[in-house]
Design an enzyme around this catalytic site. Structure first.
Site, mmCIF file in Angstrom:
data_model
loop_
_atom_site.group_PDB
_atom_site.id
_atom_site.type_symbol
_atom_site.label_atom_id
_atom_site.label_comp_id
_atom_site.label_asym_id
_atom_site.label_seq_id
_atom_site.Cartn_x
_atom_site.Cartn_y
_atom_site.Cartn_z
ATOM 1 N N HIS A 1 -4.724 -22.812 46.543
ATOM 2 C CA HIS A 1 -3.537 -23.504 47.041
ATOM 3 C C HIS A 1 -3.521 -24.922 46.503
ATOM 4 O O HIS A 1 -4.562 -25.581 46.526
ATOM 5 C CB HIS A 1 -3.548 -23.532 48.574
ATOM 6 C CG HIS A 1 -2.415 -24.346 49.128
ATOM 7 N ND1 HIS A 1 -1.120 -23.857 49.197
ATOM 8 C CD2 HIS A 1 -2.368 -25.614 49.610
ATOM 9 C CE1 HIS A 1 -0.333 -24.791 49.711
ATOM 10 N NE2 HIS A 1 -1.064 -25.866 49.969
ATOM 11 N N GLY B 1 0.832 -1.191 0.000
ATOM 12 C CA GLY B 1 0.000 0.000 0.000
ATOM 13 C C GLY B 1 0.869 1.244 0.000
ATOM 14 O O GLY B 1 1.933 1.275 0.620
ATOM 15 N N ASP C 1 4.056 -0.347 16.234
ATOM 16 C CA ASP C 1 5.502 -0.082 16.304
ATOM 17 C C ASP C 1 5.926 1.167 15.539
ATOM 18 O O ASP C 1 6.870 1.848 15.936
ATOM 19 C CB ASP C 1 6.281 -1.270 15.714
ATOM 20 C CG ASP C 1 6.437 -2.422 16.699
ATOM 21 O OD1 ASP C 1 5.755 -2.407 17.739
ATOM 22 O OD2 ASP C 1 7.233 -3.338 16.414
HETATM 23 P P1 FAD Z 1 4.378 -5.485 12.391
HETATM 24 O O1 FAD Z 1 4.054 -6.715 13.138
HETATM 25 O O2 FAD Z 1 5.804 -5.260 12.017
HETATM 26 O O3 FAD Z 1 3.463 -5.519 11.084
HETATM 27 C C1 FAD Z 1 3.578 -4.598 10.057
HETATM 28 C C2 FAD Z 1 3.130 -5.238 8.764
HETATM 29 O O4 FAD Z 1 3.027 -4.226 7.779
HETATM 30 C C3 FAD Z 1 4.094 -6.269 8.208
HETATM 31 O O5 FAD Z 1 3.394 -7.422 7.840
HETATM 32 C C4 FAD Z 1 4.703 -5.587 6.992
HETATM 33 O O6 FAD Z 1 5.074 -6.520 5.980
HETATM 34 C C5 FAD Z 1 3.538 -4.721 6.562
HETATM 35 N N1 FAD Z 1 3.902 -3.563 5.735
HETATM 36 C C6 FAD Z 1 4.901 -2.645 5.924
HETATM 37 N N2 FAD Z 1 4.863 -1.693 4.961
HETATM 38 C C7 FAD Z 1 3.821 -2.015 4.150
HETATM 39 C C8 FAD Z 1 3.254 -1.418 2.986
HETATM 40 N N3 FAD Z 1 3.734 -0.295 2.464
HETATM 41 N N4 FAD Z 1 2.202 -2.046 2.402
HETATM 42 C C9 FAD Z 1 1.676 -3.176 2.919
HETATM 43 N N5 FAD Z 1 2.169 -3.760 4.010
HETATM 44 C C10 FAD Z 1 3.216 -3.192 4.623
HETATM 45 N N6 FAD Z 1 6.046 -8.448 21.164
HETATM 46 C C11 FAD Z 1 5.330 -8.936 22.188
HETATM 47 O O7 FAD Z 1 4.385 -8.272 22.641
HETATM 48 N N7 FAD Z 1 5.616 -10.141 22.762
HETATM 49 C C12 FAD Z 1 6.640 -10.908 22.327
HETATM 50 O O8 FAD Z 1 6.878 -11.992 22.858
HETATM 51 C C13 FAD Z 1 7.422 -10.436 21.253
HETATM 52 N N8 FAD Z 1 8.438 -11.159 20.777
HETATM 53 C C14 FAD Z 1 9.147 -10.707 19.706
HETATM 54 C C15 FAD Z 1 10.202 -11.492 19.238
HETATM 55 C C16 FAD Z 1 10.940 -11.071 18.153
HETATM 56 C C17 FAD Z 1 12.072 -11.933 17.649
HETATM 57 C C18 FAD Z 1 10.597 -9.842 17.498
HETATM 58 C C19 FAD Z 1 11.374 -9.380 16.292
HETATM 59 C C20 FAD Z 1 9.564 -9.054 17.965
HETATM 60 C C21 FAD Z 1 8.838 -9.480 19.080
HETATM 61 N N9 FAD Z 1 7.778 -8.715 19.600
HETATM 62 C C22 FAD Z 1 7.084 -9.183 20.676
HETATM 63 C C23 FAD Z 1 7.414 -7.401 19.028
HETATM 64 C C24 FAD Z 1 6.196 -7.524 18.102
HETATM 65 O O9 FAD Z 1 6.467 -8.437 17.085
HETATM 66 C C25 FAD Z 1 5.854 -6.154 17.533
HETATM 67 O O10 FAD Z 1 5.691 -5.210 18.564
HETATM 68 C C26 FAD Z 1 4.548 -6.216 16.725
HETATM 69 O O11 FAD Z 1 4.658 -7.136 15.670
HETATM 70 C C27 FAD Z 1 4.199 -4.824 16.179
HETATM 71 O O12 FAD Z 1 3.036 -4.889 15.421
HETATM 72 P P2 FAD Z 1 2.764 -3.869 14.209
HETATM 73 O O13 FAD Z 1 1.449 -4.278 13.653
HETATM 74 O O14 FAD Z 1 2.953 -2.492 14.681
HETATM 75 O O15 FAD Z 1 3.914 -4.160 13.154
#
Ligand code: FAD
Ligand code: AMP
Length: 482
Positions: free
Chosen positions: A452, A122, A320
């Site tokens: 407990h 997007g 994020d």
């Molecule tokens: P994301 O999950 O990064 O999703 C963003 C999505 O947008 C992706 O699919 C990407 O491909 C897509 N995207 C980007 N740009 C575009 C575009 N222009 N068009 C279409 N799609 C696009 N958090 C926890 O709470 N508990 C945990 O145990 C935990 N463990 C983790 C372990 C690891 C190894 C890692 C790396 C992270 C971990 N996290 C954990 C953090 C967690 O994964 C993130 O905080 C979470 O995924 C954030 O969600 P989000 O939707 O903001 O972003």
């Protein structure tokens, strides 16, 4: 122009997909566009969390923990298992299957809630329009009243010090897909991801060294808990070197040679594999923020107000990509709350009650203020703690290391924070989050009966210890004036 929607969300991770589902539940016509591509070339919703983060890392933590326990703990229970063999391919394949089951579930939820989900990229065009490009390059334009950025984050690449090559120097995703157990494993960064991945591979047999630039370990956790965490992880042979700033990593034929500085001295060490786990950065590449008038801050995070509005009319952002705690549940709550706010509801996220968990063994979990933070913020506090060694269930489980610590307001008795290390504290934490959410006093918890024998009795005992009432452990209540 293909179609009009009420809402379009770009990104289908924990920020994006719950937003789309909640918006649809509230009667909005919702589109979610996501461009995640797995290493095997398949597409899936769920973002980092389901495909390369929370879920696959927990799958491997579980498998490696079982492997470790079969080798080192079963004997104590009188169970002989002979030689315990590792089938790494099967373990990694199971991890991938767990991820796929979860991400497939998102598609089912979209179907069930009548959300349109599209695989592809997007791009903001401004004026309420989004350009969609599918994975074959075919373009379309969609429009909506509200557009949400939920594009998440990507691992920080130390391009000048230790750039990823995907082979010897890998990011956290690469570290979930090793095809053999590295003999010598290096990790840059002793944050949440660094210690979780270090635990996985060290349990599977890697000699693991974690290099951390900061002089303190897990500084966001209460000092009593992080001290115990360092002691427990070191006992498990995780070699955590603090105050160790990595200066360079040179990839050789069979190893990667790392130079770091510690105590003013330059030191070197070689590894078979090096994981760089130094944090994550907002992901907005190719999104068209400039064209649409979406302003970023100096670190690249999308700037938002208290209602997730960006600087561009009709464009919002969650998860994020907006900064703050980079956690899946924080992204989920933001997505849901934004959908509800767009529908005219008055919901909001309580950023004072965001749970945090590290899935090491013992687990580390916390919510609210640590003793150090509470003191710094000027609270007059009282604290109390209880060890799992005093808990019958923990003894029965051979899981006595750890404790729970309460940090309470000495004037009002309100619980300000609960920090824990011990068995399944990831699950026990929910009670503490609820306490903060409900504005509970320490006494509220003291007067609550706990089953407990359960691990939750340690939570109760720690609350009792704040006022010197603990029955099963020594009472060392502490009052501190700010
Ligand atoms: P994301 O999950 O990064 O999703 C963003 C999505 O947008 C992706 O699919 C990407 O491909 C897509 N995207 C980007 N740009 C575009 C575009 N222009 N068009 C279409 N799609 C696009 N958090 C926890 O709470 N508990 C945990 O145990 C935990 N463990 C983790 C372990 C690891 C190894 C890692 C790396 C992270 C971990 N996290 C954990 C953090 C967690 O994964 C993130 O905080 C979470 O995924 C954030 O969600 P989000 O939707 O903001 O972003
Ligand atoms: P987190 O942001 O929680 O994933 O943790 C990343 C950790 O990596 C932080 O504690 C940083 O201090 C650490 N870090 C960043 N750069 C370096 C470096 N060059 N050498 C060692 N540690 C680093």
């Amino acid at each position: 122009m293909s179609d009009n929607f009420d809402v379009i969300v770009i990104g289908g991770g924990p920020g994006g997909y719950p937003f789309a589902i909640r918006a649809a539940q509230l009667g909005m016509k919702a589109l979610c566009i996501d461009n995640w591509v797995n290493h095997d070339g398949t597409y899936s919703f769920g973002g980092t969390c389901l495909n390369a983060g929370c879920i696959p890392s927990k799958a491997l933590l579980e498998s490696s923990e079982l492997f470790h326990r079969a080798q080192h703990e079963f004997d104590v229970h009188g169970i002989g298992v002979g030689t315990v063999a590792l089938d790494l391919k099967k373990m990694i394949d199971r991890k991938t299957a767990v991820s796929k089951a979860n991400s497939g579930g998102v598609q089912m939820l979209f179907k069930g809630n009548k959300v349109t989900g599209l695989f592809g990229t997007g791009k903001l065009l401004g004026g309420g329009k989004v350009e969609y490009t599918d994975h074959d390059g075919k373009k379309d334009t969609y429009s909506a009243k509200h557009i949400v950025i939920a594009t998440g984050s990507a691992p920080v690449n130390l391009t000048k010090i230790a750039p990823f090559d995907g082979e010897r120097v890998v990011d956290s995703w690469g570290a979930l897909e090793f095809t053999e157990v590295p003999k010598k494993l290096g990790i840059i960064g002793a944050g949440v991801i660094g210690v979780e991945l270090g635990s996985v591979w060290s349990r599977l047999g890697s000699e693991t060294v974690i290099l951390e630039a900061l002089p303190s370990f897990l500084p966001m956790v209460d000092a009593a808990i992080s001290k115990e965490a360092l002691r427990q992880l070191t006992k498990q042979k995780l070699d955590i070197r603090l105050g160790a700033k990595v200066l360079s990593a040179k990839i050789g034929k069979n190893e990667v040679a790392v130079e770091y500085e510690q105590d003013g001295e330059k030191k070197s060490i070689s590894f078979d594999k090096l994981i760089v786990a130094v944090g994550r950065r907002p992901y907005t590449e190719g999104l068209g923020c400039e064209v649409a008038g979406v302003k970023l801050d100096e670190r690249g995070f999308v700037k938002i107000d208290a209602h997730y509005k960006t600087s561009a009319e009709g464009i919002y952002a969650v998860g994020d990509v907006t900064g703050g705690a980079m956690l899946a549940h924080k992204a989920i709550e933001e997505g849901v709350v934004l959908a509800e706010q767009l529908a005219g509801e008055k919901s909001e996220v309580n950023y004072k009650a965001v749970p945090s968990v590290i899935y090491t063994n013992p687990e580390i979990a916390w919510v609210g203020l640590s003793e150090e933070q509470a003191t710094k913020e000027g609270f007059e506090i009282k604290t109390g703690s209880s060890p799992f060694a005093a808990n019958g269930r923990a003894r029965a489980m051979e899981a006595t290391p750890g404790m729970i610590k309460f940090i309470s307001d000495a004037k009002t008795d309100r619980v300000l924070g609960v920090h824990m290390i011990g068995p399944y504290v990831s699950e026990l934490l929910a009670e503490a989050v609820l306490a903060l959410e409900f504005g509970a006093t320490t006494e509220d918890i003291q007067l609550t009966m706990h089953g407990h024998p359960t691990l939750s009795e340690t939570f109760h005992e720690a609350a009792l210890a704040v006022d010197g009432h603990a029955i099963h452990s020594a009472n060392k209540p502490k009052k501190a004036k700010a």
